[in-house]
Design an enzyme around this catalytic site. Structure first.
Site, PDB file in Angstrom:
ATOM      1  N   THR A   1      15.088  37.309 -21.031  1.00 19.30           N
ATOM      2  CA  THR A   1      15.167  36.551 -22.273  1.00 19.30           C
ATOM      3  C   THR A   1      13.859  35.815 -22.513  1.00 19.30           C
ATOM      4  O   THR A   1      13.077  35.581 -21.594  1.00 19.30           O
ATOM      5  CB  THR A   1      16.336  35.543 -22.220  1.00 19.30           C
ATOM      6  OG1 THR A   1      16.448  34.895 -23.478  1.00 19.30           O
ATOM      7  CG2 THR A   1      16.125  34.500 -21.152  1.00 19.30           C
TER       8      THR A   1
ATOM      9  N   THR B   1      22.166  31.889 -21.381  1.00 24.34           N
ATOM     10  CA  THR B   1      22.749  32.540 -20.191  1.00 24.34           C
ATOM     11  C   THR B   1      24.063  31.890 -19.770  1.00 24.34           C
ATOM     12  O   THR B   1      24.711  32.367 -18.839  1.00 24.34           O
ATOM     13  CB  THR B   1      21.759  32.484 -19.001  1.00 24.34           C
ATOM     14  OG1 THR B   1      21.468  31.121 -18.701  1.00 24.34           O
ATOM     15  CG2 THR B   1      20.484  33.241 -19.329  1.00 24.34           C
TER      16      THR B   1
ATOM     17  N   LYS C   1      25.554  31.212  -4.180  1.00 28.40           N
ATOM     18  CA  LYS C   1      26.915  31.146  -3.614  1.00 28.40           C
ATOM     19  C   LYS C   1      27.395  32.538  -3.214  1.00 28.40           C
ATOM     20  O   LYS C   1      28.082  32.708  -2.195  1.00 28.40           O
ATOM     21  CB  LYS C   1      27.869  30.529  -4.645  1.00 28.40           C
ATOM     22  CG  LYS C   1      29.323  30.483  -4.166  1.00 28.40           C
ATOM     23  CD  LYS C   1      30.214  29.740  -5.136  1.00 28.40           C
ATOM     24  CE  LYS C   1      31.660  29.723  -4.622  1.00 28.40           C
ATOM     25  NZ  LYS C   1      32.539  28.885  -5.459  1.00 28.40           N
TER      26      LYS C   1
ATOM     27  N   HIS D   1      -4.851   2.992  15.729  1.00 29.69           N
ATOM     28  CA  HIS D   1      -3.406   2.844  15.941  1.00 29.69           C
ATOM     29  C   HIS D   1      -2.744   2.026  14.839  1.00 29.69           C
ATOM     30  O   HIS D   1      -1.945   1.133  15.091  1.00 29.69           O
ATOM     31  CB  HIS D   1      -3.122   2.245  17.323  1.00 29.69           C
ATOM     32  CG  HIS D   1      -3.666   3.084  18.442  1.00 29.69           C
ATOM     33  ND1 HIS D   1      -3.245   4.360  18.684  1.00 29.69           N
ATOM     34  CD2 HIS D   1      -4.615   2.815  19.378  1.00 29.69           C
ATOM     35  CE1 HIS D   1      -3.900   4.857  19.726  1.00 29.69           C
ATOM     36  NE2 HIS D   1      -4.746   3.943  20.154  1.00 29.69           N
TER      37      HIS D   1
ATOM     38  N   ARG E   1       3.192 -15.964  18.227  1.00 29.45           N
ATOM     39  CA  ARG E   1       2.034 -16.134  17.350  1.00 29.45           C
ATOM     40  C   ARG E   1       0.806 -16.656  18.095  1.00 29.45           C
ATOM     41  O   ARG E   1      -0.320 -16.206  17.846  1.00 29.45           O
ATOM     42  CB  ARG E   1       2.413 -17.070  16.198  1.00 29.45           C
ATOM     43  CG  ARG E   1       1.409 -17.071  15.055  1.00 29.45           C
ATOM     44  CD  ARG E   1       2.088 -17.460  13.766  1.00 29.45           C
ATOM     45  NE  ARG E   1       3.123 -16.506  13.413  1.00 29.45           N
ATOM     46  CZ  ARG E   1       2.894 -15.317  12.835  1.00 29.45           C
ATOM     47  NH1 ARG E   1       1.655 -14.963  12.549  1.00 29.45           N
ATOM     48  NH2 ARG E   1       3.892 -14.511  12.546  1.00 29.45           N
TER      49      ARG E   1
ATOM     50  N   ASP F   1       0.739 -25.112  18.413  1.00 32.52           N
ATOM     51  CA  ASP F   1      -0.083 -24.554  19.489  1.00 32.52           C
ATOM     52  C   ASP F   1      -1.154 -23.590  18.981  1.00 32.52           C
ATOM     53  O   ASP F   1      -2.258 -23.516  19.528  1.00 32.52           O
ATOM     54  CB  ASP F   1       0.792 -23.881  20.558  1.00 32.52           C
ATOM     55  CG  ASP F   1       1.782 -22.884  20.003  1.00 32.52           C
ATOM     56  OD1 ASP F   1       1.833 -22.703  18.771  1.00 32.52           O
ATOM     57  OD2 ASP F   1       2.536 -22.289  20.812  1.00 32.52           O
TER      58      ASP F   1
ATOM     59  N   ARG G   1       4.569 -14.733   2.544  1.00 31.57           N
ATOM     60  CA  ARG G   1       4.510 -14.178   3.893  1.00 31.57           C
ATOM     61  C   ARG G   1       4.191 -12.689   3.845  1.00 31.57           C
ATOM     62  O   ARG G   1       4.537 -12.008   2.887  1.00 31.57           O
ATOM     63  CB  ARG G   1       5.855 -14.382   4.576  1.00 31.57           C
ATOM     64  CG  ARG G   1       5.878 -14.078   6.067  1.00 31.57           C
ATOM     65  CD  ARG G   1       7.266 -14.262   6.634  1.00 31.57           C
ATOM     66  NE  ARG G   1       8.168 -13.183   6.233  1.00 31.57           N
ATOM     67  CZ  ARG G   1       9.470 -13.180   6.490  1.00 31.57           C
ATOM     68  NH1 ARG G   1      10.037 -14.179   7.115  1.00 31.57           N
ATOM     69  NH2 ARG G   1      10.221 -12.162   6.105  1.00 31.57           N
TER      70      ARG G   1
END
Length: 512
Positions: free
Chosen positions: A34, A67, A138, A275, A436, A466, A508
């Site tokens: 078609t 179709t 199918k 890394h 940390r 600290d 953050r």
């Protein structure tokens, strides 16, 4: 019933179509088609039945319905070893269809156009094609179904030597369902974006195979690289490799990390990654200067690493890069003489990436056992916040510039993360530590005496003072961090005690 075998062909991608159709004709197949496919076959001198001749029903609604008809789908779904099915075909005077060759309207290409309209996109949603493909797949035991021109030769070679094996039929059917699933996923994604449904009840994504990989993170793991269906701009998936071996799994991970950091910068910048963490970042007036600063930021870790730059690699920079072992160099362009120098290292991978068009990545996916986490990508930057000076001393203009650089980098360092920087250059990076202050000690130790007069960035707040104490002892003069801890005042007091300026971002950048 017609004793001839019958093939229905309707394709958007006409690669190899006429040669394949000629082979089918020589093998005794009657062709049905078609639209544009039918015209292409007839122009090649082939006899072709129209779908309308098969259905005894005209194409209507501008080709939307052609179709979608029992004469087509009964012919596809009839089980050849089921007498009832075959009797019904005979009574209805329908001929079985033994092969379907279909690929779909170019939806992906349509929505990739910058000026695409919603109407254009909708008209390029194929309905009849997927329906025929699913029906044929199918019934793969009786119907050969092809969606990929790459399979044409496999099928005709097998047919010339007898019949297609059940294994090949099943593989072709599996490819069909992957193809239609990919197609539907793109349509679903398009409509989900249109309706701004950020986290719908089901989340369907689709990727196309870019390459097989020799192995994954380790040699005992298998792997492959898949890319988004429509990928352009600043991404590894659209990079052009100019030299070197194929990228490995770890190469791709590291190169992507380098590229994400590089996109933080507009002025000449160089990023060295090892890394998936930056080991050296530098900016300057030229790319040579930026690379030199990135190298000097950690001349040990850069060995065997990946370098990404956001300007053309010139001869002088290339000669410096050639002096050490690098796995990959990423750049928007390499000058001809730079390429000549770098290609002397046959295994050095050189990637050109178009940096002017950043990739739109609204979602980040992370697999977990039994599922996937989905979140917005971290697009946050200092442009989105108002810095708050929390201490008695304000940072100087130079310190503020250094703080901005350190913040741009710490965003891309595995948490817990600390970055020490000064004068357009990182001096120390502490990545992926369980506490940390431990990350700070690594970054400060790496910076050494250069830490005196430098600044520090932390990807999250200080739960206790600290880290400030360690920074002050090393000679850090200014700190940038999100703030928001219940014990912020302890860190502020420590900064005031040592004359250290500290600014809060209220944003953050955890990176797990």
């Amino acid at each position: 019933m017609n004793e001839k075998k019958r093939a229905l062909l309707s394709v958007s991608n006409k690669t190899g179509l006429t040669d394949f159709a000629k082979d089918l004709t020589s093998l005794g197949y009657e062709l049905v088609s078609t639209g544009g496919t039918k015209r292409a076959l007839e122009e090649a001198g082939l006899d072709v039945l129209s779908v309308s001749e098969v259905t005894k029903f005209p194409e209507i609604m501008d080709g939307r319905v052609k179709t979608l008809h029992p004469a087509v789908h009964s012919a596809l779904l009839a089980k050849r070893d089921n007498d009832t099915h075959m009797d019904q075909l005979r009574k209805l005077e329908l001929d079985a269809i033994d092969m379907v060759v279909v690929n779909l309207y170019p939806f992906k290409e349509t929505i990739a156009k910058p000026d695409v309209t919603e109407e254009d996109a909708i008209e390029n949603i194929d309905i009849g094609g997927p329906t025929m493909l699913r029906a044929a797949a199918k019934n793969f035991k009786d119907v050969t179904v092809l969606v990929d021109p790459e399979d044409y030769t496999t099928v005709t070679d097998a047919l010339k030597n007898g019949e297609l094996s059940m294994e090949v039929r099943k593989r072709l059917a599996a490819k069909v369902y992957r193809h239609t699933a990919n197609y539907d996923a793109m349509i679903a994604s398009y409509f989900t974006e249109l309706t701004e449904d950020d986290y719908p009840e089901t989340y369907t994504v689709t990727y196309e195979k870019a390459q097989s990989l020799r192995y994954g993170e380790n040699p005992h793991q298998t792997a492959a690289f898949y890319k988004e269906a429509s990928t352009t701009g600043a991404s590894l998936a659209s990079a052009e490799q100019l030299n070197g071996k194929e990228l490995s799994y770890n190469n791709i991970q590291d190169a992507n990390a380098a590229l994400e950091i590089l996109l933080e910068f507009s002025k000449p910048a160089a990023v060295a990654v090892k890394h998936m963490n930056p080991c050296g970042v530098g900016t300057g007036e030229s790319i040579e200067q930026a690379y030199q600063k990135a190298y000097e930021g950690d001349p040990v870790s850069i060995f065997g690493g990946i370098v990404a730059v956001n300007r053309e690699v010139d001869l002088t920079t290339a000669e410096k890069m050639k002096e050490i072992f690098l796995e990959i160099i990423i750049a928007p362009k390499f000058s001809a003489d730079a390429l000549e120098v770098l290609k002397q290292k046959k295994n050095l991978r050189l990637l050109e990436v178009e940096l002017e068009k950043p990739v739109h990545q609204p979602r980040k996916l992370t697999s977990v056992s039994g599922g996937v986490l989905v979140q917005d990508t971290d697009q946050g930057s200092l442009d989105d916040v108002e810095l708050k000076v929390a201490t008695e001393r304000k940072p100087t203009e130079q310190e503020l510039e250094d703080l901005k650089l350190s913040w741009q980098v710490v965003k891309h360092v595995k948490s817990n993360a600390i970055v020490v920087a000064k004068a357009d250059q990182t001096l120390g990076v502490g990545a992926g530590q369980m506490n940390r202050v431990g990350a700070a000690k690594i970054a400060l130790e790496q910076a050494g005496e250069k830490a005196r007069g430098a600044v520090m960035a932390s990807d999250a707040f200080f739960p206790m003072p600290d880290t400030v104490e360690a920074a002050a002892e090393a000679g850090i003069t200014a700190i940038i961090q999100p703030g928001g801890s219940k014990r912020d005042q302890d860190s502020i007091d420590a900064c005031n005690k040592h004359g250290v300026a500290m600014v809060f971002t209220s944003m953050r950048h955890f990176k797990h």
